[in-house]
Design a protein around this motif. Structure first.
Motif, PDB file in Angstrom:
ATOM      1  N   GLU A 161       0.832  -1.223   0.061  1.00  0.00           N
ATOM      2  CA  GLU A 161      -0.008  -0.069  -0.138  1.00  0.00           C
ATOM      3  C   GLU A 161       0.678   1.436  -0.079  1.00  0.00           C
ATOM      4  O   GLU A 161       0.500   2.162  -0.537  1.00  0.00           O
ATOM      5  N   THR A 162       1.985   1.283   0.636  1.00  0.00           N
ATOM      6  CA  THR A 162       2.675   2.437   0.647  1.00  0.00           C
ATOM      7  C   THR A 162       3.580   2.835  -0.556  1.00  0.00           C
ATOM      8  O   THR A 162       3.784   3.903  -0.820  1.00  0.00           O
ATOM      9  N   ASP A 202       1.970   2.805  -3.567  1.00  0.00           N
ATOM     10  CA  ASP A 202       0.823   3.263  -4.270  1.00  0.00           C
ATOM     11  C   ASP A 202       1.080   3.171  -5.591  1.00  0.00           C
ATOM     12  O   ASP A 202       0.910   3.966  -6.552  1.00  0.00           O
ATOM     13  N   THR A 203       1.271   1.837  -6.108  1.00  0.00           N
ATOM     14  CA  THR A 203       1.343   1.471  -7.548  1.00  0.00           C
ATOM     15  C   THR A 203       0.477   0.441  -7.606  1.00  0.00           C
ATOM     16  O   THR A 203       0.799  -0.949  -6.870  1.00  0.00           O
ATOM     17  N   ARG A 204      -0.412   0.364  -8.589  1.00  0.00           N
ATOM     18  CA  ARG A 204      -1.475  -0.819  -8.729  1.00  0.00           C
ATOM     19  C   ARG A 204      -1.451  -1.398 -10.152  1.00  0.00           C
ATOM     20  O   ARG A 204      -0.728  -0.568 -10.881  1.00  0.00           O
ATOM     21  N   SER A 262      -2.013   1.303 -12.879  1.00  0.00           N
ATOM     22  CA  SER A 262      -1.164   2.313 -12.752  1.00  0.00           C
ATOM     23  C   SER A 262      -0.165   2.474 -13.811  1.00  0.00           C
ATOM     24  O   SER A 262       1.009   2.364 -13.804  1.00  0.00           O
TER      25      SER A 262
END
Length: 79
Positions: free
Chosen positions: A34-35, A37-39, A42
């Motif tokens: 989660e830290t 912030d790349t899905r 993305s």
């Protein structure tokens, strides 16, 4: 491996995490993932960002599975 392959593999790992969450009827602790912030969606993120996210997701999934396996009783083996 090219960026498209990393995107695909990242998507597959995300699907594994979703399937595992449904199996355990709970949420995984995905703090490291989660830290970043790349899905998988993305697409503007770099190949290295997706590579880091994939490894973080894999570590988070396996860490939770290790904890889960320590608390589950082991079925006896048939001899």
């Amino acid at each position: 491996m090219n960026k498209q392959a990393f995107l695909h593999l990242h998507g597959l790992l995300a699907e594994v995490s979703e399937q595992y969450e449904s199996r355990i009827s709970g949420d995984l602790e995905l703090d490291e993932y989660e830290t970043l912030d790349t899905r998988p969606t993305s697409i503007h993120k770099s190949k290295d960002d997706h590579k880091a996210a994939m490894f973080a997701l894999a570590r988070d999934i396996t860490s939770d599975m290790e904890i889960d396996s320590e608390t589950e009783p082991v079925a006896p083996t048939a001899d």
